[in-house]
Design a protein around this motif. Structure first.
Motif, PDB file in Angstrom:
ATOM      1  N   ILE A  26       0.822  -1.237  -0.036  1.00  0.00           N
ATOM      2  CA  ILE A  26      -0.161   0.048  -0.009  1.00  0.00           C
ATOM      3  C   ILE A  26       0.810   1.030  -0.089  1.00  0.00           C
ATOM      4  N   LEU A  27       1.862   1.333   0.755  1.00  0.00           N
ATOM      5  CA  LEU A  27       2.871   2.556   0.766  1.00  0.00           C
ATOM      6  C   LEU A  27       3.510   2.566  -0.562  1.00  0.00           C
ATOM      7  N   MET A  28       3.954   1.600  -1.200  1.00  0.00           N
ATOM      8  CA  MET A  28       4.458   1.540  -2.667  1.00  0.00           C
ATOM      9  C   MET A  28       3.400   2.287  -3.657  1.00  0.00           C
ATOM     10  N   LEU A  29       2.174   1.846  -3.554  1.00  0.00           N
ATOM     11  CA  LEU A  29       1.254   2.163  -4.350  1.00  0.00           C
ATOM     12  C   LEU A  29       0.995   3.795  -4.419  1.00  0.00           C
ATOM     13  N   ALA A  30       1.428   4.199  -3.162  1.00  0.00           N
ATOM     14  CA  ALA A  30       1.145   5.575  -2.897  1.00  0.00           C
ATOM     15  C   ALA A  30       2.413   6.540  -3.480  1.00  0.00           C
ATOM     16  N   THR A  31       3.214   5.871  -3.809  1.00  0.00           N
ATOM     17  CA  THR A  31       4.400   6.797  -4.560  1.00  0.00           C
ATOM     18  C   THR A  31       4.241   6.869  -5.838  1.00  0.00           C
ATOM     19  N   PRO A  32       5.331   8.053  -6.497  1.00  0.00           N
ATOM     20  CA  PRO A  32       5.016   8.397  -7.856  1.00  0.00           C
ATOM     21  C   PRO A  32       5.201   7.099  -8.920  1.00  0.00           C
ATOM     22  N   LYS A  33       6.005   5.879  -8.288  1.00  0.00           N
ATOM     23  CA  LYS A  33       6.159   4.744  -9.165  1.00  0.00           C
ATOM     24  C   LYS A  33       5.164   3.539  -8.652  1.00  0.00           C
ATOM     25  N   GLY A  34       4.298   4.120  -8.269  1.00  0.00           N
ATOM     26  CA  GLY A  34       3.447   3.257  -7.527  1.00  0.00           C
ATOM     27  C   GLY A  34       2.887   1.848  -8.279  1.00  0.00           C
ATOM     28  N   GLU A 101       0.091   1.434  24.946  1.00  0.00           N
ATOM     29  CA  GLU A 101      -1.343   2.331  24.511  1.00  0.00           C
ATOM     30  C   GLU A 101      -0.641   3.717  24.722  1.00  0.00           C
ATOM     31  N   GLY A 102      -1.022   4.422  23.785  1.00  0.00           N
ATOM     32  CA  GLY A 102      -0.512   5.874  23.356  1.00  0.00           C
ATOM     33  C   GLY A 102       0.828   5.778  22.841  1.00  0.00           C
ATOM     34  N   HIS A 103       1.439   4.819  22.539  1.00  0.00           N
ATOM     35  CA  HIS A 103       2.580   4.814  21.721  1.00  0.00           C
ATOM     36  C   HIS A 103       2.441   3.938  20.449  1.00  0.00           C
ATOM     37  N   GLU A 104       3.389   4.282  19.792  1.00  0.00           N
ATOM     38  CA  GLU A 104       3.503   3.678  18.160  1.00  0.00           C
ATOM     39  C   GLU A 104       4.885   3.063  18.076  1.00  0.00           C
ATOM     40  N   SER A 105       4.714   2.018  17.364  1.00  0.00           N
ATOM     41  CA  SER A 105       6.147   1.165  17.162  1.00  0.00           C
ATOM     42  C   SER A 105       6.960   2.179  16.000  1.00  0.00           C
ATOM     43  N   GLU A 106       8.193   1.729  16.325  1.00  0.00           N
ATOM     44  CA  GLU A 106       9.146   2.726  15.116  1.00  0.00           C
ATOM     45  C   GLU A 106       9.173   1.788  13.916  1.00  0.00           C
ATOM     46  N   PRO A 107       8.815   2.596  12.750  1.00  0.00           N
ATOM     47  CA  PRO A 107       8.634   1.908  11.475  1.00  0.00           C
ATOM     48  C   PRO A 107      10.168   1.527  10.797  1.00  0.00           C
ATOM     49  N   PRO A 108      10.154   0.302  10.208  1.00  0.00           N
ATOM     50  CA  PRO A 108      11.362  -0.412   9.551  1.00  0.00           C
ATOM     51  C   PRO A 108      12.170   0.981   8.845  1.00  0.00           C
ATOM     52  N   GLY A 109      13.208   0.780   8.765  1.00  0.00           N
ATOM     53  CA  GLY A 109      14.071   1.654   8.010  1.00  0.00           C
ATOM     54  C   GLY A 109      13.588   1.760   6.508  1.00  0.00           C
ATOM     55  N   TRP A 110      13.198   0.758   5.795  1.00  0.00           N
ATOM     56  CA  TRP A 110      12.697   0.512   4.411  1.00  0.00           C
ATOM     57  C   TRP A 110      11.613   1.258   4.229  1.00  0.00           C
ATOM     58  N   ILE A 114      11.298   4.252   1.144  1.00  0.00           N
ATOM     59  CA  ILE A 114      10.303   3.569   0.089  1.00  0.00           C
ATOM     60  C   ILE A 114       9.731   4.462  -1.309  1.00  0.00           C
ATOM     61  N   ASP A 115       9.815   5.821  -1.120  1.00  0.00           N
ATOM     62  CA  ASP A 115       9.579   6.691  -2.297  1.00  0.00           C
ATOM     63  C   ASP A 115      10.776   6.471  -3.275  1.00  0.00           C
ATOM     64  N   SER A 116      11.814   6.027  -3.007  1.00  0.00           N
ATOM     65  CA  SER A 116      13.209   5.958  -3.759  1.00  0.00           C
ATOM     66  C   SER A 116      13.244   4.752  -4.450  1.00  0.00           C
ATOM     67  N   PHE A 117      12.291   3.706  -3.933  1.00  0.00           N
ATOM     68  CA  PHE A 117      12.214   2.221  -4.500  1.00  0.00           C
ATOM     69  C   PHE A 117      12.192   2.150  -6.029  1.00  0.00           C
ATOM     70  N   THR A 118      13.131   1.419  -6.859  1.00  0.00           N
ATOM     71  CA  THR A 118      12.949   0.951  -8.051  1.00  0.00           C
ATOM     72  C   THR A 118      12.187  -0.267  -8.122  1.00  0.00           C
ATOM     73  N   GLY A 124      12.865  -7.060  -4.539  1.00  0.00           N
ATOM     74  CA  GLY A 124      13.788  -7.585  -3.500  1.00  0.00           C
ATOM     75  C   GLY A 124      13.149  -7.456  -2.239  1.00  0.00           C
ATOM     76  N   LEU A 125      12.435  -6.598  -1.717  1.00  0.00           N
ATOM     77  CA  LEU A 125      11.785  -6.599  -0.494  1.00  0.00           C
ATOM     78  C   LEU A 125      10.876  -7.437  -0.317  1.00  0.00           C
ATOM     79  N   ALA A 126       9.984  -7.643  -1.474  1.00  0.00           N
ATOM     80  CA  ALA A 126       8.976  -8.834  -1.398  1.00  0.00           C
ATOM     81  C   ALA A 126       9.415 -10.029  -0.962  1.00  0.00           C
ATOM     82  N   ALA A 127      10.810 -10.372  -1.434  1.00  0.00           N
ATOM     83  CA  ALA A 127      11.380 -11.664  -1.360  1.00  0.00           C
ATOM     84  C   ALA A 127      11.747 -11.847  -0.008  1.00  0.00           C
TER      85      ALA A 127
END
Length: 226
Positions: A26-34, A101-110, A114-118, A124-127
């Motif tokens: 879903i995050l990838m689909l929201a990028t320019p190369k979605g 409660e009231g805290h969010e987990s730190e998102p992974p570095g990738w 993700i906006d710069s992904f080819t 590769g990430l999917a694999a």
């Protein structure tokens, strides 16, 4: 064939409702190369999962996992017992590691890059998420061992492998389908899916892992003592 499908179904569904790959696509689909990245991610996921499941099924079948008329080979039952215990431990760890409660987990570095992904990086990430993520890896191996140890014929096992991969790939294929066919409403729908899955990630995976752990342990004990 019915035996093979029934045995792998729980593992396939467990992978299909895994929040991380769904959020990633879903995050990838929201990028320019979605569109391109989303398709590459889905293809990478399907191919990687298909290779892993096929290799395990072939190895298990070569090791006479089905055991003939006496039921599954003892080594497959011991393996299922070990996987069941592992599922339970992973479920406990998942719940203990949930954000308070009231805290969010730190998102992974990738996620931050993700906006710069080819398309190549997306595949590769999917694999990595399909076969290197511990939860998905154990779920996939467990389902594949269940197919290998079933009484189905070679053709039946092949059908079960295909169905397992298709079901387990719904977490990436459904968002892509909504994006391609959903028009202007797709962004809103996918955003709601992402928010819900992110909010309930710990509860979803804890439930899946505990249920599968109980099932695998129960099946193994029943086979070993039967």
């Amino acid at each position: 064939m019915g035996d093979a499908i029934g045995q792998m179904l729980a593992s396939a569904v467990g992978i299909a409702i895994s929040p991380l790959p769904l959020i990633a696509v879903i995050l990838m689909l929201a990028t320019p190369k979605g569109r391109n990245n989303g398709m590459a991610f889905t293809a990478g996921w399907v191919v990687s999962l298909a290779v892993l499941v096929t290799v395990v099924v072939l190895a298990g079948s070569g090791g006479d996992a089905s055991g003939g008329d006496d039921g599954p080979a003892p080594w497959t039952l011991w393996l299922k017992l070990g996987l069941g215990v592992l599922f339970l431990l992973m479920g406990i760890k998942q719940w203990k590691g949930r954000p308070r409660e009231g805290h969010e987990s730190e998102p992974p570095g990738w996620m931050k890059a993700i906006d710069s992904f080819t398309p190549g990086k997306a595949a590769g990430l999917a694999a990595a998420l399909a076969v290197a993520n511990p939860k998905n890896l154990v779920l996939a191996v467990g389902g594949a061992v269940s197919i290998a140890s079933s009484t189905a014929s070679a053709g039946g096992k092949t059908v079960a492998v295909v169905l397992m991969v298709l079901i387990a790939s719904l977490c990436t294929a459904l968002p892509l389908g909504v994006y391609v066919l959903g028009g202007e409403k797709s962004a809103k729908v996918l955003g709601e899916w992402k928010e819900w899955m992110a909010a309930h990630n710990a509860a979803i995976m804890t439930t899946v892992l505990i249920v599968l752990g109980a099932k695998y342990i129960g099946d193994a004990i029943s086979g070993l003592t039967g």
